[in-house]
Scaffold this motif. Structure first.
Motif, PDB file in Angstrom:
ATOM      1  N   ILE A 282       0.889  -1.215  -0.145  1.00 31.81           N
ATOM      2  CA  ILE A 282       0.076   0.014  -0.136  1.00 31.81           C
ATOM      3  C   ILE A 282       1.033   1.260   0.095  1.00 31.81           C
ATOM      4  O   ILE A 282       0.620   2.116  -0.659  1.00 31.81           O
ATOM      5  CB  ILE A 282      -0.996  -0.032   1.231  1.00 31.81           C
ATOM      6  N   MET A 283       1.655   1.306   0.979  1.00 25.69           N
ATOM      7  CA  MET A 283       2.732   2.320   0.974  1.00 25.69           C
ATOM      8  C   MET A 283       3.455   2.670  -0.502  1.00 25.69           C
ATOM      9  O   MET A 283       3.617   3.967  -0.762  1.00 25.69           O
ATOM     10  CB  MET A 283       3.776   2.313   1.870  1.00 25.69           C
ATOM     11  N   LYS A 284       3.944   1.657  -0.950  1.00 25.95           N
ATOM     12  CA  LYS A 284       4.714   1.829  -2.219  1.00 25.95           C
ATOM     13  C   LYS A 284       3.943   2.243  -3.427  1.00 25.95           C
ATOM     14  O   LYS A 284       4.244   3.210  -4.152  1.00 25.95           O
ATOM     15  CB  LYS A 284       5.396   0.407  -2.544  1.00 25.95           C
ATOM     16  N   HIS A 285       2.778   1.679  -3.420  1.00 29.09           N
ATOM     17  CA  HIS A 285       1.631   1.960  -4.509  1.00 29.09           C
ATOM     18  C   HIS A 285       1.255   3.543  -4.452  1.00 29.09           C
ATOM     19  O   HIS A 285       1.160   4.278  -5.384  1.00 29.09           O
ATOM     20  CB  HIS A 285       0.666   1.364  -4.363  1.00 29.09           C
ATOM     21  N   CYS A 286       1.007   4.015  -3.223  1.00 28.54           N
ATOM     22  CA  CYS A 286       0.352   5.160  -2.946  1.00 28.54           C
ATOM     23  C   CYS A 286       1.736   6.308  -3.105  1.00 28.54           C
ATOM     24  O   CYS A 286       1.311   7.279  -3.808  1.00 28.54           O
ATOM     25  CB  CYS A 286      -0.014   5.430  -1.592  1.00 28.54           C
ATOM     26  N   ALA A 287       3.002   5.777  -2.787  1.00 26.45           N
ATOM     27  CA  ALA A 287       4.162   6.876  -2.645  1.00 26.45           C
ATOM     28  C   ALA A 287       4.306   6.995  -4.309  1.00 26.45           C
ATOM     29  O   ALA A 287       5.003   8.087  -4.727  1.00 26.45           O
ATOM     30  CB  ALA A 287       5.285   6.388  -2.032  1.00 26.45           C
TER      31      ALA A 287
ATOM     32  N   VAL B  86      -6.571  -8.203   7.402  1.00 29.51           N
ATOM     33  CA  VAL B  86      -6.151  -7.940   5.902  1.00 29.51           C
ATOM     34  C   VAL B  86      -4.800  -8.578   5.703  1.00 29.51           C
ATOM     35  O   VAL B  86      -4.067  -8.155   6.256  1.00 29.51           O
ATOM     36  CB  VAL B  86      -6.152  -6.452   5.855  1.00 29.51           C
ATOM     37  N   THR B  87      -4.655  -9.287   4.857  1.00 31.96           N
ATOM     38  CA  THR B  87      -3.749 -10.374   4.385  1.00 31.96           C
ATOM     39  C   THR B  87      -3.013 -10.063   3.160  1.00 31.96           C
ATOM     40  O   THR B  87      -1.891 -10.331   2.971  1.00 31.96           O
ATOM     41  CB  THR B  87      -4.104 -11.868   4.464  1.00 31.96           C
ATOM     42  N   ALA B  88      -3.851  -9.468   2.481  1.00 36.26           N
ATOM     43  CA  ALA B  88      -3.087  -9.176   0.889  1.00 36.26           C
ATOM     44  C   ALA B  88      -3.889  -7.978   0.247  1.00 36.26           C
ATOM     45  O   ALA B  88      -4.848  -7.579   0.891  1.00 36.26           O
ATOM     46  CB  ALA B  88      -3.415 -10.470   0.016  1.00 36.26           C
ATOM     47  N   CYS B  89      -3.223  -7.297  -0.709  1.00 37.70           N
ATOM     48  CA  CYS B  89      -4.057  -6.341  -1.519  1.00 37.70           C
ATOM     49  C   CYS B  89      -3.562  -6.272  -2.765  1.00 37.70           C
ATOM     50  O   CYS B  89      -2.531  -7.064  -3.105  1.00 37.70           O
ATOM     51  CB  CYS B  89      -3.799  -4.879  -0.801  1.00 37.70           C
ATOM     52  N   PHE B  90      -4.224  -5.519  -3.707  1.00 34.45           N
ATOM     53  CA  PHE B  90      -3.602  -5.434  -5.154  1.00 34.45           C
ATOM     54  C   PHE B  90      -4.174  -4.211  -5.693  1.00 34.45           C
ATOM     55  O   PHE B  90      -5.276  -3.693  -5.420  1.00 34.45           O
ATOM     56  CB  PHE B  90      -3.858  -6.596  -5.976  1.00 34.45           C
ATOM     57  N   PRO B  91      -3.416  -3.369  -6.635  1.00 32.01           N
ATOM     58  CA  PRO B  91      -3.912  -2.116  -6.924  1.00 32.01           C
ATOM     59  C   PRO B  91      -4.996  -2.304  -8.203  1.00 32.01           C
ATOM     60  O   PRO B  91      -4.932  -3.251  -8.705  1.00 32.01           O
ATOM     61  CB  PRO B  91      -2.719  -1.470  -7.459  1.00 32.01           C
ATOM     62  N   PHE B  92      -5.896  -1.102  -8.021  1.00 37.10           N
ATOM     63  CA  PHE B  92      -6.727  -1.254  -9.223  1.00 37.10           C
ATOM     64  C   PHE B  92      -6.045  -0.465 -10.338  1.00 37.10           C
ATOM     65  O   PHE B  92      -5.065   0.096 -10.158  1.00 37.10           O
ATOM     66  CB  PHE B  92      -7.897  -0.231  -8.984  1.00 37.10           C
ATOM     67  N   PRO B  93      -6.540  -1.340 -11.605  1.00 42.58           N
ATOM     68  CA  PRO B  93      -5.603  -0.900 -12.741  1.00 42.58           C
ATOM     69  C   PRO B  93      -6.096   0.501 -13.392  1.00 42.58           C
ATOM     70  O   PRO B  93      -6.968   1.069 -13.022  1.00 42.58           O
ATOM     71  CB  PRO B  93      -5.928  -2.017 -13.986  1.00 42.58           C
ATOM     72  N   LYS B  94      -4.816   0.968 -14.290  1.00 38.50           N
ATOM     73  CA  LYS B  94      -5.326   2.164 -14.922  1.00 38.50           C
ATOM     74  C   LYS B  94      -4.886   1.988 -16.454  1.00 38.50           C
ATOM     75  O   LYS B  94      -3.928   1.323 -16.451  1.00 38.50           O
ATOM     76  CB  LYS B  94      -4.403   3.417 -14.350  1.00 38.50           C
ATOM     77  N   VAL B  95      -5.681   2.531 -17.131  1.00 37.51           N
ATOM     78  CA  VAL B  95      -5.457   2.146 -18.690  1.00 37.51           C
ATOM     79  C   VAL B  95      -5.296   3.575 -19.429  1.00 37.51           C
ATOM     80  O   VAL B  95      -5.880   4.700 -19.019  1.00 37.51           O
ATOM     81  CB  VAL B  95      -6.429   1.574 -19.384  1.00 37.51           C
ATOM     82  N   THR B  96      -4.655   3.524 -20.545  1.00 37.11           N
ATOM     83  CA  THR B  96      -4.714   4.631 -21.525  1.00 37.11           C
ATOM     84  C   THR B  96      -6.026   4.567 -22.544  1.00 37.11           C
ATOM     85  O   THR B  96      -6.592   3.484 -22.410  1.00 37.11           O
ATOM     86  CB  THR B  96      -3.402   4.798 -22.209  1.00 37.11           C
ATOM     87  N   ALA B  97      -5.930   5.410 -23.284  1.00 35.94           N
ATOM     88  CA  ALA B  97      -6.942   5.376 -24.377  1.00 35.94           C
ATOM     89  C   ALA B  97      -6.871   3.972 -25.192  1.00 35.94           C
ATOM     90  O   ALA B  97      -8.134   3.758 -25.824  1.00 35.94           O
ATOM     91  CB  ALA B  97      -6.999   6.550 -25.258  1.00 35.94           C
ATOM     92  N   ASP B  98      -5.662   3.477 -25.489  1.00 40.65           N
ATOM     93  CA  ASP B  98      -5.505   2.454 -26.191  1.00 40.65           C
ATOM     94  C   ASP B  98      -5.724   1.082 -25.508  1.00 40.65           C
ATOM     95  O   ASP B  98      -5.142  -0.162 -25.785  1.00 40.65           O
ATOM     96  CB  ASP B  98      -4.567   2.374 -26.979  1.00 40.65           C
TER      97      ASP B  98
END
Length: 345
Positions: free
Chosen positions: A36-41, A63-75
């Motif tokens: 969480i810290m690395k993704h937000c930073a 809370v034992t695990a997590c994953f980031p929500f994806p981000k996509v470009t126009a393509d």
């Protein structure tokens, strides 16, 4: 609307089965906390959000695990700096949970995490996301992480949830927080979003590895660290004061909205009383003449709708958050200043 809200809405088909006790504690795995810290930073100064996975045990959420929500470009290509995905993101979420389940990682959703900037997370989007999750999960939390706050040497992780009292009042008010609901439930500004005690827990193996890494490091750890006496907190305090000023402006605007509603309500009541007085006089004349009476309810008069008090409560929470930050850091700065002054003498 953020992807966290969309992800919660996609699971809205599942309904809560039986009532559960409210969450009283959150135990966050050390590995998940680092992710969480690395993704937000890495996403700073932009926003970052992701899914929390774990177990719902007793009065606590593990809370034992997590994953980031994806981000996509126009393509439709993955890009950490792109915009939040919609349909592609929902498919990505299901694929991630399926893959984690195959490697025996907990795949039960217990909430989401998001990044903040100087504690600015009290907004209607947070409430909407919580309500979306509550359609399928009775108990969920939001873990907020502030990279800017963490730069000052503070663990900037917070676990948040909506209070049961607020959820009941908000649903009874059909999505509006009215004055009647506030008085009926005895709501206060700090009863909307409440903080849950959060504990970071490491496995026995991770603790053993850390102990091995720290062996023979006593000399290094005892070296004098003059950076602890750094007094340059002016940018942090300045930004907090700026955001606090903006919150006070928003609060003043909300007060003007309430005053405008009260003036309209007084005007409506005065006009309605005048109309009702004339109608009763007309009915008295008709009654004396033996004619049919007219209804004493005028469908053309509609009382103005009272403004929702939710925004007012959220702004008050945000003001309290900034004031707490300023209080904590001014205390530390004062202590450092006293220490440096004593050393100088």
């Amino acid at each position: 609307m953020s992807f966290a809200t969309q992800a919660a809405a996609s699971d809205g088909a599942k309904k809560p089965q039986e009532p559960k006790a409210p969450v009283k504690a959150v135990e966050l795995d050390g590995g998940a906390a680092l992710k969480i810290m690395k993704h937000c930073a890495d996403a700073a100064p932009g926003s970052a959000t992701g899914q929390l996975l774990g177990l719902d045990i007793g009065a606590s959420l593990d809370v034992t695990a997590c994953f980031p929500f994806p981000k996509v470009t126009a393509d439709d290509q993955y890009d950490p700096d792109g915009s939040f995905a919609a349909e592609e993101g929902a498919a990505y979420q299901l694929d991630m949970m399926r893959c984690l389940r195959e490697i025996n990682v907990d795949s039960n959703i217990v909430g989401w995490y998001q990044s903040t900037y100087l504690g600015t997370f009290y907004n209607e989007e947070l409430i909407a996301t919580f309500l979306s999750y509550s359609e399928s999960l009775q108990r969920c939390v939001c873990v907020a992480y502030d990279p800017t706050y963490a730069e000052q040497g503070v663990c900037a992780l917070k676990a948040l949830k909506l209070s049961e009292k607020f959820i009941e009042a908000y649903k009874n008010g059909n999505g509006e927080l009215t004055v009647e609901q506030i008085h009926e439930k005895g709501l206060k500004w700090n009863d909307v979003v409440v903080e849950v005690p959060l504990t970071i827990r490491n496995s026995a193996l991770a603790t053993a590895v850390m102990g091995e890494l720290m062996r023979d490091k006593d000399v290094t750890l005892n070296d004098t660290d003059y950076e602890r006496l750094d007094l340059s907190t002016a940018p942090f305090v300045e930004e907090n004061m700026k955001l606090l000023g903006e919150c006070m402006e928003d609060f003043a605007n909300e007060q003007q909205r309430v005053a405008y509603y009260q003036r309209n309500m007084q005007r409506y009541q005065s006009q309605h009383a005048h109309w009702l007085h004339k109608r009763r006089q007309e009915n008295a004349r008709r009654r004396a003449a033996g004619e049919d009476l007219l209804p004493e309810e005028d469908p053309n008069y509609k009382a103005p709708q009272p403004p929702s008090r939710l925004e007012n409560f959220l702004i008050t929470n945000q003001v309290a958050e900034h004031v707490t930050h300023l209080e904590n850091f001014t205390k530390k700065t004062s202590a450092k200043l006293d220490l440096v002054t004593a050393l100088g003498k």
